[in-house]
Design an enzyme around this catalytic site. Structure first.
Site, PDB file in Angstrom:
ATOM      1  N   ASN A   1      25.201 123.475  90.210  1.00 37.44           N
ATOM      2  CA  ASN A   1      24.144 123.127  89.176  1.00 37.44           C
ATOM      3  C   ASN A   1      22.773 122.940  89.799  1.00 37.44           C
ATOM      4  O   ASN A   1      22.395 122.469  90.630  1.00 37.44           O
ATOM      5  CB  ASN A   1      24.676 122.209  88.218  1.00 37.44           C
ATOM      6  CG  ASN A   1      25.072 120.945  88.837  1.00 37.44           C
ATOM      7  OD1 ASN A   1      25.486 120.822  89.894  1.00 37.44           O
ATOM      8  ND2 ASN A   1      24.975 119.845  87.680  1.00 37.44           N
TER       9      ASN A   1
ATOM     10  N   GLU B   1      28.711 127.364  87.484  1.00 33.55           N
ATOM     11  CA  GLU B   1      29.381 128.631  87.240  1.00 33.55           C
ATOM     12  C   GLU B   1      28.490 129.787  87.207  1.00 33.55           C
ATOM     13  O   GLU B   1      28.706 131.050  87.636  1.00 33.55           O
ATOM     14  CB  GLU B   1      30.086 128.497  85.989  1.00 33.55           C
ATOM     15  CG  GLU B   1      31.284 127.263  86.106  1.00 33.55           C
ATOM     16  CD  GLU B   1      30.617 125.966  85.507  1.00 33.55           C
ATOM     17  OE1 GLU B   1      29.788 125.814  85.721  1.00 33.55           O
ATOM     18  OE2 GLU B   1      31.597 125.449  84.889  1.00 33.55           O
TER      19      GLU B   1
HETATM   20  N1  THU Z   1      27.388 121.359  84.453  1.00 34.82           N
HETATM   21  C1  THU Z   1      28.081 122.643  85.313  1.00 34.82           C
HETATM   22  O1  THU Z   1      27.118 122.959  86.125  1.00 34.82           O
HETATM   23  N2  THU Z   1      29.083 122.893  84.876  1.00 34.82           N
HETATM   24  C2  THU Z   1      30.132 122.365  84.067  1.00 34.82           C
HETATM   25  O2  THU Z   1      31.242 122.927  83.901  1.00 34.82           O
HETATM   26  C3  THU Z   1      29.546 121.371  83.132  1.00 34.82           C
HETATM   27  C4  THU Z   1      28.203 120.910  83.388  1.00 34.82           C
HETATM   28  C5  THU Z   1      26.190 120.724  84.816  1.00 34.82           C
HETATM   29  C6  THU Z   1      25.016 120.954  84.049  1.00 34.82           C
HETATM   30  C7  THU Z   1      24.201 119.837  84.218  1.00 34.82           C
HETATM   31  O3  THU Z   1      23.522 120.083  85.446  1.00 34.82           O
HETATM   32  C8  THU Z   1      25.052 118.828  84.565  1.00 34.82           C
HETATM   33  O4  THU Z   1      26.330 119.468  85.005  1.00 34.82           O
HETATM   34  C9  THU Z   1      25.493 117.801  83.250  1.00 34.82           C
HETATM   35  O5  THU Z   1      25.733 118.441  82.380  1.00 34.82           O
END
Ligand code: THU
Length: 142
Positions: free
Chosen positions: A51, A64
């Protein structure tokens, strides 16, 4: 593509390791919720992602989608599986709704490995994660 051929154990272990490694690169100073993803292409290559948040909060991108953008932009459009890792000890990490839709663009018959930090996982078909989905084929039906 995912369901017809079971992923060899060795390949799966690598995919699981790569999503954990990608998590270590997460840029998440706002949520402090690191996530890593690893995407296995039909050709056997692995693209990982984390992320990537932003001071303008709404511009943050999930792990993802980072992995998918990397794969697509390098010419890969057919996927076998994705593995996802987070630091949540109590729950298997699940992709958000937006990511499910972006994943579904590239087929609904592939596998998503949802993991916990202790190495345990469950596997779901994309079609299970996003039932009754809208996809590219539907645009041709109107
Ligand atoms: N996030 C992801 O990258 N993938 C997930 O499956 C759930 C949430 C990230 C988005 C944000 O940067 C942080 O996790 C909190 O929501």
């Amino acid at each position: 593509l995912g369901s017809r051929f079971r992923l060899p154990g060795e390949r799966l272990q690598l995919l699981l390791r790569r999503c954990r490694e990608a998590k270590a690169c997460a840029y998440c100073p706002y949520s402090r919720f690191p996530v890593g993803a690893a995407l296995l292409t039909a050709g056997g290559e692995i693209f990982s992602g984390c992320n990537v948040e932003n001071a303008c909060y709404s511009l943050g991108v999930c792990a993802e989608r980072t992995a998918i953008q990397k794969a697509i932009s390098e010419g890969h459009t057919r996927f076998r599986a994705m593995a996802i890792a987070s630091d949540m000890g109590t729950e298997f990490i699940v992709p958000c709704g937006a990511c499910r839709q972006v994943m579904r663009e590239f087929g609904k018959d592939w596998d998503v490995y949802l993991t916990k930090p202790d190495g345990t996982y469950i596997v779901k078909k994309l079609d299970e994660l996003l039932p009754l989905s809208f996809g590219p084929e539907d645009l041709k039906k109107a």
